[in-house]
Each structure stands twice: as structure tokens, then as C-alpha cells.
Design an enzyme around this catalytic site. Structure first.
Site, PDB file in Angstrom:
ATOM      1  N   GLY A   1      14.449   1.820  -3.497  1.00 47.83           N
ATOM      2  CA  GLY A   1      13.542   2.953  -3.623  1.00 47.83           C
ATOM      3  C   GLY A   1      12.419   2.781  -2.618  1.00 47.83           C
TER       4      GLY A   1
ATOM      5  N   GLN B   1       4.175   4.243   1.234  1.00 47.19           N
ATOM      6  CA  GLN B   1       4.524   2.889   1.663  1.00 47.19           C
ATOM      7  C   GLN B   1       4.745   2.791   3.167  1.00 47.19           C
ATOM      8  OE1 GLN B   1       7.640   2.436  -1.685  1.00 47.19           O
ATOM      9  NE2 GLN B   1       6.869   0.364  -1.393  1.00 47.19           N
TER      10      GLN B   1
ATOM     11  N   CYS C   1       8.323  -4.948  -5.437  1.00 46.45           N
ATOM     12  CA  CYS C   1       7.893  -3.816  -4.603  1.00 46.45           C
ATOM     13  C   CYS C   1       7.917  -4.240  -3.146  1.00 46.45           C
ATOM     14  CB  CYS C   1       6.476  -3.392  -5.027  1.00 46.45           C
ATOM     15  SG  CYS C   1       5.837  -1.991  -4.085  1.00 46.45           S
ATOM     16  N   LEU C   2       8.502  -3.393  -2.297  1.00 45.68           N
ATOM     17  CA  LEU C   2       8.574  -3.725  -0.865  1.00 45.68           C
ATOM     18  C   LEU C   2       7.188  -3.853  -0.243  1.00 45.68           C
ATOM     19  CD1 LEU C   2      11.488  -1.337   0.199  1.00 45.68           C
ATOM     20  CD2 LEU C   2      11.595  -3.836  -0.044  1.00 45.68           C
TER      21      LEU C   2
ATOM     22  N   HIS D   1       8.685   3.884 -10.965  1.00 46.51           N
ATOM     23  CA  HIS D   1       7.974   3.006 -10.025  1.00 46.51           C
ATOM     24  C   HIS D   1       7.587   3.786  -8.764  1.00 46.51           C
ATOM     25  CE1 HIS D   1       7.697  -1.047  -7.772  1.00 46.51           C
ATOM     26  NE2 HIS D   1       7.610  -0.137  -6.823  1.00 46.51           N
ATOM     27  N   GLU D   2       8.546   4.560  -8.238  1.00 48.58           N
ATOM     28  CA  GLU D   2       8.272   5.324  -7.012  1.00 48.58           C
ATOM     29  C   GLU D   2       7.292   6.467  -7.271  1.00 48.58           C
ATOM     30  OE1 GLU D   2       9.084   3.863  -4.436  1.00 48.58           O
ATOM     31  OE2 GLU D   2      10.572   2.528  -5.308  1.00 48.58           O
TER      32      GLU D   2
ATOM     33  N   HIS E   1       3.807   5.356  -7.070  1.00 46.31           N
ATOM     34  CA  HIS E   1       3.279   5.265  -5.699  1.00 46.31           C
ATOM     35  C   HIS E   1       2.643   6.589  -5.267  1.00 46.31           C
ATOM     36  CE1 HIS E   1       4.316   1.289  -4.256  1.00 46.31           C
ATOM     37  NE2 HIS E   1       5.586   1.414  -4.610  1.00 46.31           N
TER      38      HIS E   1
HETATM   39 ZN    ZN Z   1       6.869  -0.158  -4.838  1.00 38.20          ZN
END
Ligand code: ZN
Length: 164
Positions: free
Chosen positions: A46, A51, A94-95, A136-137, A140
Site C-alpha cells: 500500500g 508518502q 510503514c514504508l 492504514h493508507e 495517511h
Molecule cells: Zn504507511
């Protein structure tokens, strides 16, 4: 194909609510494809626009590609219109916060509505890992990361040794 640089927390873009996409045009479609390219290259399941530094309400996800067939989904202006009373807690990474894993509690399933790549309306109920990923996304897009869902002690423990 464009792989974009992924910002790391605490970059301020990650803490800011994003603006609606509105009309889906070719520019935003191309950006969504770049988001998918970036997600697969990371590799992740995701990725949300902030991000990569764009404060817009769009995220992409593919919860099956690591285990089999790809199933890319692009969600413009997603909203949750139903969430289960049942909540589950599970580990999330998380990236944008590399090396950190946090246990986050969320509704076990959610129904989401969004605008698709071709500009039409879509809706789906997500359960299991897809529910975790979608929430989660969506966080963001509201300027929220997994750390913001932790109690202060857990947040400090999760961040021990973290260096952006
Ligand atoms: Zn994330």
C-alpha cells in the site's frame, strides 16, 4: 514508469491532511500509476500520495501480489461509510517509517467508497489484511501515521533506535 522517492517520517507532509482529488484527469491518473510503480518497487502492499510528497487524497494498494496474482487498486477520495464494531490488533509497518513495527488496533472490517481510475464510483467491504491496509493508507490521507495510534509509552518503545 516512474518510481518516486518515498518520504520518511517525521517529514511534515506526512502529518498534514490531504486535499480532495476531485475530477480525475490524465495527470492524476499518471500520478496514480507512478504510485503503483513506487509501491511495487519498494516493495510494499500500500502507498499513499503524501508518502511521495503530494498532499492529495489518493492511495493505491495490492494485498495479493506478494503471494500470487497482482490486484492493483487505485482509490481517489476514499471514505469509510461503515466499520465493524469488532476490532482487531495486529502488527503494522510503514514504508515511511522503515524498521519500525507497531501493534495497531482497528475495526476488523470496513466498507469504503471511492472514485476509480476511470472516474466512476466504486465501493467494497474490506476484511482481514485488506481492511488493515486500507485503513492504514486512509490514515495517511488524514495526516496520521501508525505512531499516532499508539499510547505514549508504546510510541516511545516503537521509536527506540529509529533514525529517519
Ligand atoms: Zn504507511
Amino acid at each position: 514508469m516512474s518510481v518516486l522517492p518515498i518520504l520518511h517520517w517525521p517529514d511534515p507532509v506526512l502529518s498534514r491532511p490531504c486535499a480532495p482529488v476531485g475530477t480525475v484527469d490524465e495527470a492524476i491518473r499518471q500520478f496514480a500509476r507512478d504510485l503503483l510503480d513506487t509501491m511495487y518497487a519498494a516493495p510494499g502492499r500500500g502507498l499513499a500520495a503524501p508518502q511521495v510528497g503530494r498532499a492529495l487524497r489518493v492511495f493505491v494498494m495490492d494485498v495479493t501480489w506478494k503471494d500470487g496474482a497482482p490486484d492493483p487498486v487505485v482509490l481517489f477520495d476514499p471514505v469509510i461509510d461503515w466499520a465493524s464494531d469488532v476490532e482487531v490488533a495486529g502488527p503494522e509497518a510503514c514504508l515511511s517509517i522503515p524498521g519500525v513495527t507497531a501493534t495497531v488496533k482497528r475495526p476488523a472490517s470496513v466498507r469504503m467508497r471511492w472514485t476509480t481510475l476511470d472516474g466512476s464510483a466504486a465501493a467494497a467491504t474490506f476484511t482481514g489484511f485488506a481492511a488493515v491496509c486500507a485503513q492504514h493508507e486512509l490514515d495517511h490521507l488524514d495526516g496520521r501515521v501508525i505512531l499516532d495510534r499508539l499510547a505514549p509509552e508504546s510510541r516511545a518503545a516503537a521509536l527506540a533506535g529509529y533514525a529517519a
